[in-house]
Design an enzyme around this catalytic site. Sequence first.
Site, PDB file in Angstrom:
ATOM      1  N   SER A 170      30.409  13.515 -20.412  1.00 55.43           N
ATOM      2  CA  SER A 170      30.932  13.546 -21.791  1.00 55.43           C
ATOM      3  C   SER A 170      32.329  12.929 -21.930  1.00 55.43           C
ATOM      4  CB  SER A 170      30.898  14.968 -22.357  1.00 55.43           C
ATOM      5  OG  SER A 170      29.554  15.440 -22.421  1.00 55.43           O
ATOM      6  N   GLU A 182      20.480  13.077 -12.881  1.00 52.83           N
ATOM      7  CA  GLU A 182      19.175  12.952 -13.555  1.00 52.83           C
ATOM      8  C   GLU A 182      18.095  12.541 -12.555  1.00 52.83           C
ATOM      9  OE1 GLU A 182      20.565  10.418 -16.726  1.00 52.83           O
ATOM     10  OE2 GLU A 182      21.693  12.122 -17.519  1.00 52.83           O
ATOM     11  N   ASN A 233      27.262   3.740 -17.379  1.00 53.49           N
ATOM     12  CA  ASN A 233      25.863   3.981 -16.992  1.00 53.49           C
ATOM     13  C   ASN A 233      25.058   4.072 -18.282  1.00 53.49           C
ATOM     14  OD1 ASN A 233      23.417   4.931 -16.120  1.00 53.49           O
ATOM     15  ND2 ASN A 233      24.165   6.939 -15.455  1.00 53.49           N
ATOM     16  N   TRP A 234      24.366   2.987 -18.588  1.00 56.99           N
ATOM     17  CA  TRP A 234      23.629   2.941 -19.867  1.00 56.99           C
ATOM     18  C   TRP A 234      22.380   3.811 -19.864  1.00 56.99           C
ATOM     19  CZ3 TRP A 234      23.439  -3.059 -21.087  1.00 56.99           C
ATOM     20  CH2 TRP A 234      24.753  -3.538 -21.190  1.00 56.99           C
ATOM     21  N   LYS A 235      21.984   4.274 -18.689  1.00 56.23           N
ATOM     22  CA  LYS A 235      20.739   5.049 -18.556  1.00 56.23           C
ATOM     23  C   LYS A 235      19.579   4.234 -19.138  1.00 56.23           C
ATOM     24  CE  LYS A 235      23.556   9.147 -18.361  1.00 56.23           C
ATOM     25  NZ  LYS A 235      23.727  10.571 -18.608  1.00 56.23           N
ATOM     26  N   GLU A 242      30.346  14.508 -11.210  1.00 59.30           N
ATOM     27  CA  GLU A 242      29.762  14.704 -12.535  1.00 59.30           C
ATOM     28  C   GLU A 242      29.163  16.103 -12.616  1.00 59.30           C
ATOM     29  OE1 GLU A 242      28.598  10.809 -14.580  1.00 59.30           O
ATOM     30  OE2 GLU A 242      26.959  11.260 -13.244  1.00 59.30           O
ATOM     31  N   HIS A 253      22.349  10.126  -8.829  1.00 60.50           N
ATOM     32  CA  HIS A 253      22.710  10.635 -10.168  1.00 60.50           C
ATOM     33  C   HIS A 253      21.965  11.947 -10.413  1.00 60.50           C
ATOM     34  CE1 HIS A 253      23.047  11.050 -14.476  1.00 60.50           C
ATOM     35  NE2 HIS A 253      24.116  10.289 -14.385  1.00 60.50           N
ATOM     36  N   GLY A 308      28.425   7.822 -19.682  1.00 64.22           N
ATOM     37  CA  GLY A 308      27.040   7.685 -20.132  1.00 64.22           C
ATOM     38  C   GLY A 308      26.998   7.300 -21.597  1.00 64.22           C
ATOM     39  N   GLY A 309      26.768   8.274 -22.458  1.00 63.05           N
ATOM     40  CA  GLY A 309      26.559   8.040 -23.892  1.00 63.05           C
ATOM     41  C   GLY A 309      27.563   7.098 -24.536  1.00 63.05           C
ATOM     42  N   GLY A 343      26.045  14.719 -21.064  1.00 67.80           N
ATOM     43  CA  GLY A 343      25.291  14.621 -22.307  1.00 67.80           C
ATOM     44  C   GLY A 343      25.400  15.853 -23.184  1.00 67.80           C
TER      45      GLY A 343
HETATM   46  P1  13P Z   1      27.495  11.337 -20.598  1.00 65.66           P
HETATM   47  O1  13P Z   1      28.789  10.538 -20.624  1.00 65.66           O
HETATM   48  O2  13P Z   1      26.522  10.911 -21.644  1.00 65.66           O
HETATM   49  O3  13P Z   1      27.764  12.808 -20.568  1.00 65.66           O
HETATM   50  O4  13P Z   1      26.776  10.984 -19.209  1.00 65.66           O
HETATM   51  C1  13P Z   1      27.499  11.062 -18.040  1.00 65.66           C
HETATM   52  C2  13P Z   1      26.699  10.467 -16.962  1.00 65.66           C
HETATM   53  O5  13P Z   1      25.688  11.006 -16.559  1.00 65.66           O
HETATM   54  C3  13P Z   1      27.133   9.180 -16.408  1.00 65.66           C
HETATM   55  O6  13P Z   1      26.432   8.860 -15.250  1.00 65.66           O
END
Ligand code: 13P
Length: 257
Positions: free
Chosen positions: A218, A102, A10-12, A172, A100, A239-240, A178
Site C-alpha cells: 500500500s 501472492e 509490480n503491475w501484477k 512486504e 511474492h 503494486g496498485g 492491497g
Molecule cells: P500494493 O501496493 O497494491 O499494496 O501491492 C504491494 C505489492 O504486492 C507489490 O509487490
Amino acid sequence: MARTPLVAGNWKMNLDHLEAIALVQQLVYHLERSDFEAVEVAVLPPFTDLRSIQTLIEGDRLPIALGAQDTHWEDAGAFTGEISPGMLARLHCRYVLAGHSERRALFGETDEIVNRKLQAILRHGMVPILCVGETLEEREAGRADEVVVGQLEGGLAAVTAEQAGDLVVAYEPVWAIGTGRTALPEDADAMCGLVRRTLAERFGQGIADGARVLYGGSVKPANAKALLTQPEVDGALVGGASISAEDFAVICRFPRL
Ligand code: 13P
C-alpha cells in the site's frame, strides 16, 4: 555506504501491451532526468508486455529498468505455460521477483521453490527481488521476525556471498498488500533492519550494506515520503499505485517530496 534507492512497479495481472506502452510513455513524461539520477526506476509488467516495453525502453533510451514478476527455474522443457529465466534474460530483464506473497499464498510456492527460482535468476545474470513478509496472524502472534528470517534463509539457501552482490529484498507484510493499510514507518524500518542484519550474518557486512531492502504494501503518494526516507528502507515495491503513471511518478520522486 550510499545505496541508490530502487522504486519498482509490480503491475501484477494488469495492463495489456498497448496499455503498458502508454503507461511507460506517461511515466517518463512525469519524471525529469534528475529524478532518474536520484532513484532507480523499474517496471515489472506481465509477461506478454515485456517485449513491447523492452523495445520502447531501448528504442527511446529510457532510463527505466525492466523486470518480470516470476520465472520457472528450469532453462527449457515440457513445462506447459511456464516462462524460463533464459527467455527473460534475452528480453534484457534486469530484475525478477521471487517469492511474492501472492505466488506463495495463491500458487503454493514454498521456500524451496522460491530458492530454485532465485538460483535460476542468478544463473542467468539477472537480479532477484526476494519478497518476504508475515501475515497478520503471524504478526499478532509475535512471530513476524521469525517468519521473515525463515523466508530469507529458505529463499537464499546455497546462495554464495559472491552471487548475493546486487541482491534486492522486498519486505512486504501480507496484511499491508492491497489493503490500504501500511506498516508504521518505524516498523518498516525495523523489519528492513532485521533483513539487513540477517544478510550480514549470512554474507558479511559488506554485502548487507550494499543490498537494497525495499518496503512494499500500500505505498501511495501520500505515505511514500514517510516510509521511504527511513534509514533502513532503500525504496519500494509498489503494486496498485504503479499502474497509475501519475501516482507512480510521485512515489519515484519521494526524495523531493
Ligand atoms: P500494493 O501496493 O497494491 O499494496 O501491492 C504491494 C505489492 O504486492 C507489490 O509487490
